[in-house]
Design a protein around this motif. Structure first.
Motif, PDB file in Angstrom:
ATOM      1  N   GLY A 172      22.648   2.612  56.912  1.00  0.00           N
ATOM      2  CA  GLY A 172      23.630   2.899  56.912  1.00  0.00           C
ATOM      3  C   GLY A 172      24.353   3.442  55.664  1.00  0.00           C
ATOM      4  O   GLY A 172      24.741   4.506  55.631  1.00  0.00           O
ATOM      5  N   GLY A 173      23.437   3.227  54.417  1.00  0.00           N
ATOM      6  CA  GLY A 173      23.542   3.671  52.873  1.00  0.00           C
ATOM      7  C   GLY A 173      22.759   4.554  52.890  1.00  0.00           C
ATOM      8  O   GLY A 173      22.937   5.114  51.819  1.00  0.00           O
ATOM      9  N   LEU A 174      21.768   5.294  53.711  1.00  0.00           N
ATOM     10  CA  LEU A 174      21.178   6.798  53.502  1.00  0.00           C
ATOM     11  C   LEU A 174      22.410   7.984  54.642  1.00  0.00           C
ATOM     12  O   LEU A 174      22.513   7.554  55.324  1.00  0.00           O
ATOM     13  N   PRO A 175      22.153   8.800  53.501  1.00  0.00           N
ATOM     14  CA  PRO A 175      22.424  10.127  53.756  1.00  0.00           C
ATOM     15  C   PRO A 175      21.758  10.658  55.051  1.00  0.00           C
ATOM     16  O   PRO A 175      20.683  10.815  55.252  1.00  0.00           O
ATOM     17  N   GLY A 176      22.803  11.780  55.611  1.00  0.00           N
ATOM     18  CA  GLY A 176      21.268  12.437  57.240  1.00  0.00           C
ATOM     19  C   GLY A 176      20.423  13.067  56.596  1.00  0.00           C
ATOM     20  O   GLY A 176      19.790  13.851  57.265  1.00  0.00           O
ATOM     21  N   ASP A 177      20.630  13.449  54.808  1.00  0.00           N
ATOM     22  CA  ASP A 177      19.792  14.688  54.684  1.00  0.00           C
ATOM     23  C   ASP A 177      18.510  14.177  54.255  1.00  0.00           C
ATOM     24  O   ASP A 177      18.758  14.972  53.305  1.00  0.00           O
ATOM     25  N   ILE A 178      18.271  12.589  54.049  1.00  0.00           N
ATOM     26  CA  ILE A 178      17.276  11.961  53.289  1.00  0.00           C
ATOM     27  C   ILE A 178      16.346  13.003  53.501  1.00  0.00           C
ATOM     28  O   ILE A 178      15.908  13.347  53.866  1.00  0.00           O
ATOM     29  N   PRO A 179      15.471  12.905  52.471  1.00  0.00           N
ATOM     30  CA  PRO A 179      14.061  14.072  52.160  1.00  0.00           C
ATOM     31  C   PRO A 179      12.855  13.169  52.696  1.00  0.00           C
ATOM     32  O   PRO A 179      12.028  13.992  51.960  1.00  0.00           O
ATOM     33  N   ALA A 180      12.936  12.176  54.196  1.00  0.00           N
ATOM     34  CA  ALA A 180      12.083  11.618  53.962  1.00  0.00           C
ATOM     35  C   ALA A 180      11.859  11.320  54.990  1.00  0.00           C
ATOM     36  O   ALA A 180      13.095  11.337  55.995  1.00  0.00           O
ATOM     37  N   ALA A 181      10.687  11.514  55.881  1.00  0.00           N
ATOM     38  CA  ALA A 181      10.890  10.512  57.346  1.00  0.00           C
ATOM     39  C   ALA A 181      11.092   9.251  56.720  1.00  0.00           C
ATOM     40  O   ALA A 181      10.305   8.790  55.571  1.00  0.00           O
ATOM     41  N   LEU A 182      11.100   8.609  58.626  1.00  0.00           N
ATOM     42  CA  LEU A 182      11.453   6.381  58.280  1.00  0.00           C
ATOM     43  C   LEU A 182      10.621   6.301  59.452  1.00  0.00           C
ATOM     44  O   LEU A 182      10.524   6.736  60.801  1.00  0.00           O
ATOM     45  N   VAL A 183       9.764   5.656  59.422  1.00  0.00           N
ATOM     46  CA  VAL A 183       8.976   4.608  60.171  1.00  0.00           C
ATOM     47  C   VAL A 183       9.670   2.934  59.969  1.00  0.00           C
ATOM     48  O   VAL A 183       9.850   2.614  58.985  1.00  0.00           O
ATOM     49  N   VAL A 219      11.393  14.878  59.297  1.00  0.00           N
ATOM     50  CA  VAL A 219      12.375  14.583  57.966  1.00  0.00           C
ATOM     51  C   VAL A 219      13.673  14.142  58.734  1.00  0.00           C
ATOM     52  O   VAL A 219      14.412  14.405  59.475  1.00  0.00           O
ATOM     53  N   GLY A 220      14.231  12.979  57.988  1.00  0.00           N
ATOM     54  CA  GLY A 220      16.234  12.760  58.470  1.00  0.00           C
ATOM     55  C   GLY A 220      15.691  11.690  59.268  1.00  0.00           C
ATOM     56  O   GLY A 220      16.367  11.640  60.417  1.00  0.00           O
ATOM     57  N   VAL A 221      14.724  11.235  60.244  1.00  0.00           N
ATOM     58  CA  VAL A 221      14.092  10.892  61.579  1.00  0.00           C
ATOM     59  C   VAL A 221      13.128   9.379  61.411  1.00  0.00           C
ATOM     60  O   VAL A 221      12.276   9.418  60.923  1.00  0.00           O
ATOM     61  N   VAL A 222      14.254   8.521  62.143  1.00  0.00           N
ATOM     62  CA  VAL A 222      13.438   6.647  62.075  1.00  0.00           C
ATOM     63  C   VAL A 222      13.213   6.766  63.263  1.00  0.00           C
ATOM     64  O   VAL A 222      13.156   6.483  64.494  1.00  0.00           O
ATOM     65  N   LEU A 223      11.885   6.015  63.486  1.00  0.00           N
ATOM     66  CA  LEU A 223      10.495   6.349  64.503  1.00  0.00           C
ATOM     67  C   LEU A 223      10.321   4.772  64.247  1.00  0.00           C
ATOM     68  O   LEU A 223      10.708   3.865  62.744  1.00  0.00           O
ATOM     69  N   VAL A 224      10.322   3.761  65.253  1.00  0.00           N
ATOM     70  CA  VAL A 224      10.501   2.548  65.395  1.00  0.00           C
ATOM     71  C   VAL A 224       9.178   1.661  66.384  1.00  0.00           C
ATOM     72  O   VAL A 224       9.522   2.336  67.323  1.00  0.00           O
ATOM     73  N   ALA A 225       8.555   1.482  65.697  1.00  0.00           N
ATOM     74  CA  ALA A 225       7.114  -0.035  66.968  1.00  0.00           C
ATOM     75  C   ALA A 225       8.127  -0.459  68.223  1.00  0.00           C
ATOM     76  O   ALA A 225       8.809  -0.518  67.992  1.00  0.00           O
ATOM     77  N   ALA A 226       7.229   0.571  69.024  1.00  0.00           N
ATOM     78  CA  ALA A 226       7.933   0.195  70.456  1.00  0.00           C
ATOM     79  C   ALA A 226       6.684  -0.211  71.483  1.00  0.00           C
ATOM     80  O   ALA A 226       7.134  -0.548  72.117  1.00  0.00           O
ATOM     81  N   THR A 227       5.939  -1.208  70.924  1.00  0.00           N
ATOM     82  CA  THR A 227       5.238  -1.740  71.538  1.00  0.00           C
ATOM     83  C   THR A 227       4.751  -2.934  70.871  1.00  0.00           C
ATOM     84  O   THR A 227       5.025  -3.317  69.968  1.00  0.00           O
ATOM     85  N   SER A 228       3.919  -4.054  71.586  1.00  0.00           N
ATOM     86  CA  SER A 228       3.185  -5.531  71.639  1.00  0.00           C
ATOM     87  C   SER A 228       1.959  -5.089  70.254  1.00  0.00           C
ATOM     88  O   SER A 228       1.425  -5.512  69.848  1.00  0.00           O
TER      89      SER A 228
END
Length: 339
Positions: A172-183, A219-228
Motif C-alpha cells: 500500500g505504500g508503493l506507487p503504481g509506477d514503481i520501477p520493479a517487479a514484485l514476487v 514491472v509494477g505487478v505483484v506475483l504471489v506464490a500459489a501452490t504448496s
C-alpha cells in the motif's frame, strides 16, 4: 503437542477432542467456549497450539487472536465451520498472527467419527515442524545468470504469521509506477491464494495475482506464490514450481525462493523478510546479502510474530532492520538508485 481448543459448540469441542486423541503425539490442554476464556486460558497455561474458532459469543476468534499474540504469543490455527464463509475474518486473524485456517472436520453419520480429520492433523503436524524447526544446512549457490529483457529490478518479499496485513502495508505504500517487479512468498494454504491476491489488490495500486508456472516477473505487478510446491526461478526470467526440497516444513519456502533468485536473477534485487514464525527466509536473505543485494527485515516492535525477521537479524542477513511503516519508503528509495 499440548493443544487448546476454542469453540462454543459442545459437539465441535468433542469432535476436536477425538481428533486430538487419535494422535498419540498430541493431548488436549484445555477448552474454552469463547475468545475471552481463551485469552485467560493462555495466560494461565500456554499451550503449544490453539485451535481457534472465528464466530463465538462475547469475543470472537479475530479479537482473541489479536490479544493472545499481543500478550502470550503462541501458534494459532483457525478451525471453523466454513472458511469460505469467513474469508475477511480469516485474513484479519492471519494479520494478527494466526498461522493457517481449515474447516472443522465433518462427522460421518451414525459413526461419530471425523471424515476428514487427516487434513486437520496434517496442518497440526506442519505447525509442529515450523515451531520446532532449527534450520537446515546451507547449500552452495552458483553464480547468478545475467538478467534479460526490460525488468532490471526485483522486490522479493517473504512472510508468514501476521504476513497478510504486513504485506498489505508495504504494498500500500508503493506507487503504481514503481520501477520493479514484485514476487511474494506468503505461508498460506494454496486454496486461500486467489482470495489473498484479491484482498491485497484492494490495498495497493499495484495489480496482484497468483504466479503461474512459466510466468515472467513484470514491472509494477505483484506475483504471489500459489501452490504448496516451492516457487523458483527456472531461468533468468521465468518462474515455475518445484516439489524439491521435499523435507522442508515450509511450503512454499521463502528460503528456496530467495536462494533461487540469488542464483538466477542477474539484475538488482531487494529482499524483504516480514513477520513470521520459525526461521524460513533468514538463510535465503543472508544469501542475498552475501551477493551484495539490499536486504530488509521487519523490526521486533512492528512484527506480529518476531520469528523469521529475528532469525535473519541474528545471522546478519539484513542490511536494514526497519519498522513496517518505513519499508515501502526504503524500497522506493532503493528503486530510484542505480547501483
Amino acid at each position: 503437542m499440548r493443544i487448546g481448543v476454542v469453540n462454543d459448540l459442545p459437539m465441535a469441542v468433542e469432535l476436536l477432542r477425538r481428533v486430538i486423541a487419535s494422535a498419540p503425539a498430541h493431548q488436549l490442554a484445555w477448552t474454552a467456549t469463547n475468545g475471552r476464556e481463551a485469552v485467560e486460558a493462555c495466560r494461565r497455561d500456554l499451550p503449544d497450539l490453539v485451535l481457534m474458532d472465528l464466530t463465538m459469543p462475547e469475543m470472537g476468534g479475530v479479537e482473541a487472536t489479536r490479544r493472545i499474540m499481543a500478550e502470550t504469543p503462541c501458534p494459532i490455527l483457525l478451525v471453523t465451520a466454513s472458511i469460505d464463509a469467513n474469508v475477511p475474518g480469516v485474513y484479519e486473524a492471519m494479520g494478527y498472527g494466526a498461522l493457517d485456517a481449515v474447516d472443522i472436520p465433518s462427522v460421518v453419520p451414525f459413526e461419530g467419527m471425523a471424515s476428514n480429520a487427516s487434513l486437520l492433523l496434517s496442518k497440526i503436524a506442519t505447525i509442529g515442524k515450523l515451531v520446532g524447526d532449527s534450520g537446515t544446512r546451507r547449500r552452495a549457490m552458483p553464480h547468478a545468470l545475467p538478467a534479460s529483457g526490460a525488468v532490471r529490478k526485483l522486490i522479493a518479499i517473504g512472510a508468514s504469521a501476521g504476513g497478510p496485513a504486513a504485506v498489505a502495508a508495504v504494498l500500500g505504500g508503493l506507487p503504481g509506477d514503481i520501477p520493479a517487479a514484485l514476487v511474494l512468498v506468503q505461508h498460506v494454504d494454496e486454496k486461500f491464494v486467489p482470495g489473498l491476491a484479491d484482498w491485497l489488490g484492494q490495498h495497493t495500486a499495484l495489480p496482484v495475482r497468483p504466479a503461474q508456472d512459466g510466468d515472467r516477473p513484470e514491472v509494477g505487478v505483484v506475483l504471489v506464490a500459489a501452490t504448496s510446491n516451492h516457487l523458483v526461478f527456472k531461468s533468468a526470467t521465468e518462474l515455475g514450481y518445484t516439489s524439491e526440497p521435499r523435507d522442508y516444513p515450509y511450503r512454499p519456502s521463502v528460503d528456496v525462493f530467495f536462494e533461487s533468485a540469488a542464483r538466477r536473477w542477474g539484475g538488482e534485487l531487494f529482499g524483504v523478510l516480514l513477520t513470521g514464525m520459525g526461521r524460513d527466509g533468514a538463510r535465503g536473505l543472508k544469501t542475498l546479502r552475501d551477493a551484495h543485494h539490499l536486504t530488509i527485515a521487519q523490526d521486533q516492535a512492528t512484527s506480529a510474530v518476531y520469528g523469521m525477521p529475528k532469525a535473519a537479524a541474528a545471522i546478519g542477513a539484513a542490511v536494514d532492520i526497519l519498522p513496517l511503516n518505513s519499508i515501502a519508503n526504503r524500497l522506493i528509495e532503493a528503486c530510484a538508485t542505480t547501483y
